[in-house]
Design a protein around this motif. Sequence first.
Motif, PDB file in Angstrom:
ATOM      1  N   ASN A  32     122.780  43.833  11.749  1.00  0.00           N
ATOM      2  CA  ASN A  32     123.362  45.108  11.351  1.00  0.00           C
ATOM      3  C   ASN A  32     124.403  44.879  10.265  1.00  0.00           C
ATOM      4  OD1 ASN A  32     121.876  46.863  13.000  1.00  0.00           O
ATOM      5  ND2 ASN A  32     123.189  46.442  14.753  1.00  0.00           N
ATOM      6  N   GLY A  33     124.882  45.974   9.698  1.00  0.00           N
ATOM      7  CA  GLY A  33     125.829  45.906   8.598  1.00  0.00           C
ATOM      8  C   GLY A  33     125.129  46.175   7.285  1.00  0.00           C
ATOM      9  N   TYR A  34     124.126  47.055   7.323  1.00  0.00           N
ATOM     10  CA  TYR A  34     123.392  47.382   6.108  1.00  0.00           C
ATOM     11  C   TYR A  34     123.566  48.860   5.767  1.00  0.00           C
ATOM     12  CZ  TYR A  34     119.747  48.518   9.618  1.00  0.00           C
ATOM     13  OH  TYR A  34     119.059  49.000  10.694  1.00  0.00           O
ATOM     14  N   ILE A  35     123.158  49.203   4.545  1.00  0.00           N
ATOM     15  CA  ILE A  35     123.270  50.563   4.043  1.00  0.00           C
ATOM     16  C   ILE A  35     121.871  51.155   3.923  1.00  0.00           C
ATOM     17  CG2 ILE A  35     124.048  52.023   2.144  1.00  0.00           C
ATOM     18  CD1 ILE A  35     126.003  49.705   1.399  1.00  0.00           C
ATOM     19  N   VAL A  36     121.627  52.217   4.653  1.00  0.00           N
ATOM     20  CA  VAL A  36     120.366  52.945   4.537  1.00  0.00           C
ATOM     21  C   VAL A  36     120.534  53.942   3.397  1.00  0.00           C
ATOM     22  CG1 VAL A  36     118.845  54.621   5.657  1.00  0.00           C
ATOM     23  CG2 VAL A  36     119.766  52.700   6.961  1.00  0.00           C
ATOM     24  N   CYS A  37     119.605  53.890   2.485  1.00  0.00           N
ATOM     25  CA  CYS A  37     119.701  54.678   1.267  1.00  0.00           C
ATOM     26  C   CYS A  37     118.374  55.395   1.065  1.00  0.00           C
ATOM     27  CB  CYS A  37     119.996  53.710   0.125  1.00  0.00           C
ATOM     28  SG  CYS A  37     120.042  54.430  -1.476  1.00  0.00           S
ATOM     29  N   GLY A  38     118.386  56.730   1.083  1.00  0.00           N
ATOM     30  CA  GLY A  38     117.117  57.438   0.996  1.00  0.00           C
ATOM     31  C   GLY A  38     117.137  58.644   0.079  1.00  0.00           C
ATOM     32  N   LEU A  97     133.471  51.116   4.130  1.00  0.00           N
ATOM     33  CA  LEU A  97     133.740  49.670   4.061  1.00  0.00           C
ATOM     34  C   LEU A  97     134.144  49.121   5.428  1.00  0.00           C
ATOM     35  CD1 LEU A  97     135.579  49.515   0.618  1.00  0.00           C
ATOM     36  CD2 LEU A  97     133.265  48.706   1.132  1.00  0.00           C
ATOM     37  N   LYS A  98     134.936  49.896   6.183  1.00  0.00           N
ATOM     38  CA  LYS A  98     135.350  49.467   7.528  1.00  0.00           C
ATOM     39  C   LYS A  98     134.134  49.348   8.450  1.00  0.00           C
ATOM     40  CE  LYS A  98     138.506  50.785  11.273  1.00  0.00           C
ATOM     41  NZ  LYS A  98     137.715  51.179  12.399  1.00  0.00           N
ATOM     42  N   LEU A  99     133.258  50.342   8.433  1.00  0.00           N
ATOM     43  CA  LEU A  99     132.069  50.299   9.277  1.00  0.00           C
ATOM     44  C   LEU A  99     131.183  49.101   8.920  1.00  0.00           C
ATOM     45  CD1 LEU A  99     131.182  54.101   9.290  1.00  0.00           C
ATOM     46  CD2 LEU A  99     131.875  52.743  11.283  1.00  0.00           C
ATOM     47  N   LEU A 100     130.985  48.870   7.635  1.00  0.00           N
ATOM     48  CA  LEU A 100     130.153  47.739   7.203  1.00  0.00           C
ATOM     49  C   LEU A 100     130.788  46.410   7.586  1.00  0.00           C
ATOM     50  CD1 LEU A 100     129.057  49.184   3.766  1.00  0.00           C
ATOM     51  CD2 LEU A 100     127.552  48.743   5.722  1.00  0.00           C
ATOM     52  N   GLY A 107     124.549  55.382   6.435  1.00  0.00           N
ATOM     53  CA  GLY A 107     123.463  56.065   5.741  1.00  0.00           C
ATOM     54  C   GLY A 107     124.018  56.928   4.622  1.00  0.00           C
ATOM     55  N   ILE A 108     123.418  56.763   3.448  1.00  0.00           N
ATOM     56  CA  ILE A 108     123.870  57.487   2.254  1.00  0.00           C
ATOM     57  C   ILE A 108     122.657  58.051   1.522  1.00  0.00           C
ATOM     58  CG2 ILE A 108     125.007  57.258   0.011  1.00  0.00           C
ATOM     59  CD1 ILE A 108     126.598  54.970   1.106  1.00  0.00           C
ATOM     60  N   PHE A 109     122.829  59.234   0.994  1.00  0.00           N
ATOM     61  CA  PHE A 109     121.842  59.807   0.082  1.00  0.00           C
ATOM     62  C   PHE A 109     122.483  59.761  -1.299  1.00  0.00           C
ATOM     63  CE2 PHE A 109     120.899  61.714   4.228  1.00  0.00           C
ATOM     64  CZ  PHE A 109     119.593  61.249   4.373  1.00  0.00           C
ATOM     65  N   SER A 133     131.194  45.572  -0.299  1.00  0.00           N
ATOM     66  CA  SER A 133     131.054  45.114   1.091  1.00  0.00           C
ATOM     67  C   SER A 133     130.105  43.925   1.212  1.00  0.00           C
ATOM     68  CB  SER A 133     130.531  46.251   1.969  1.00  0.00           C
ATOM     69  OG  SER A 133     129.199  46.579   1.616  1.00  0.00           O
ATOM     70  N   ARG A 134     129.394  43.622   0.104  1.00  0.00           N
ATOM     71  CA  ARG A 134     128.386  42.556   0.088  1.00  0.00           C
ATOM     72  C   ARG A 134     127.303  42.817   1.138  1.00  0.00           C
ATOM     73  NH1 ARG A 134     130.518  37.420  -2.513  1.00  0.00           N
ATOM     74  NH2 ARG A 134     132.298  38.194  -3.679  1.00  0.00           N
TER      75      ARG A 134
END
Length: 188
Positions: A32-38, A97-100, A107-109, A133-134
């Motif tokens: 975990n620690g990823y960014i979902v981008c859709g 950044l804190k969550l990552l 999750g970001i659009f 956040s790398r």
Amino acid sequence: MLYNIAKFLLKPIFNILYAVKVDGMDNLPLDNGYIVCGNHAKAVDPILIAINLPSKINFMGKSELFSNKIIGYILSKLGAFPVKRGQPDLKSIKTSLKLLQEKQNIGIFPEGTRNRTDELIAEPGIAMLAIKSRSPIVPITIQTNYKFFNRTTINIGNTIFLDEYFDKKLKNEDYINISLDIMKKIKK
């Protein structure tokens, strides 16, 4: 806890109503620690993504969604957090950044709003967050006409790593261009 209960209750309903099929589940990072981008065309998009991925996704949502105290409270309990659109929002950046950093997923659009056209648009935030956040980016495309009982396909693409930018000094224009490249990959 509320997230898991909501997912348990909503997944069968939405997956039947929208005839959901998920492709590319093996493209998800192991950690975990990823960014979902859709892509984002309808309000139901974050629900379809959240109920069909195995790990919790903390979605950015437009700040207007949180103006109603009851809805804002429920969204917050589901892990969503507000973002002010069209302007730099330091609080949402810090929250992301804190969550990552805590190895949670967000999750970001990147389009910044629902986009019902083929026009390629992206805010600089996705690139900036991934680089600062790398964190890897998981590109997701929802293909559907949003009509009940018609096939909805959620395609999970190959993870995007932006490590070539980690130690570079970038300007806002650079972040916009990187974000547009990410959206091009999502559109493919």
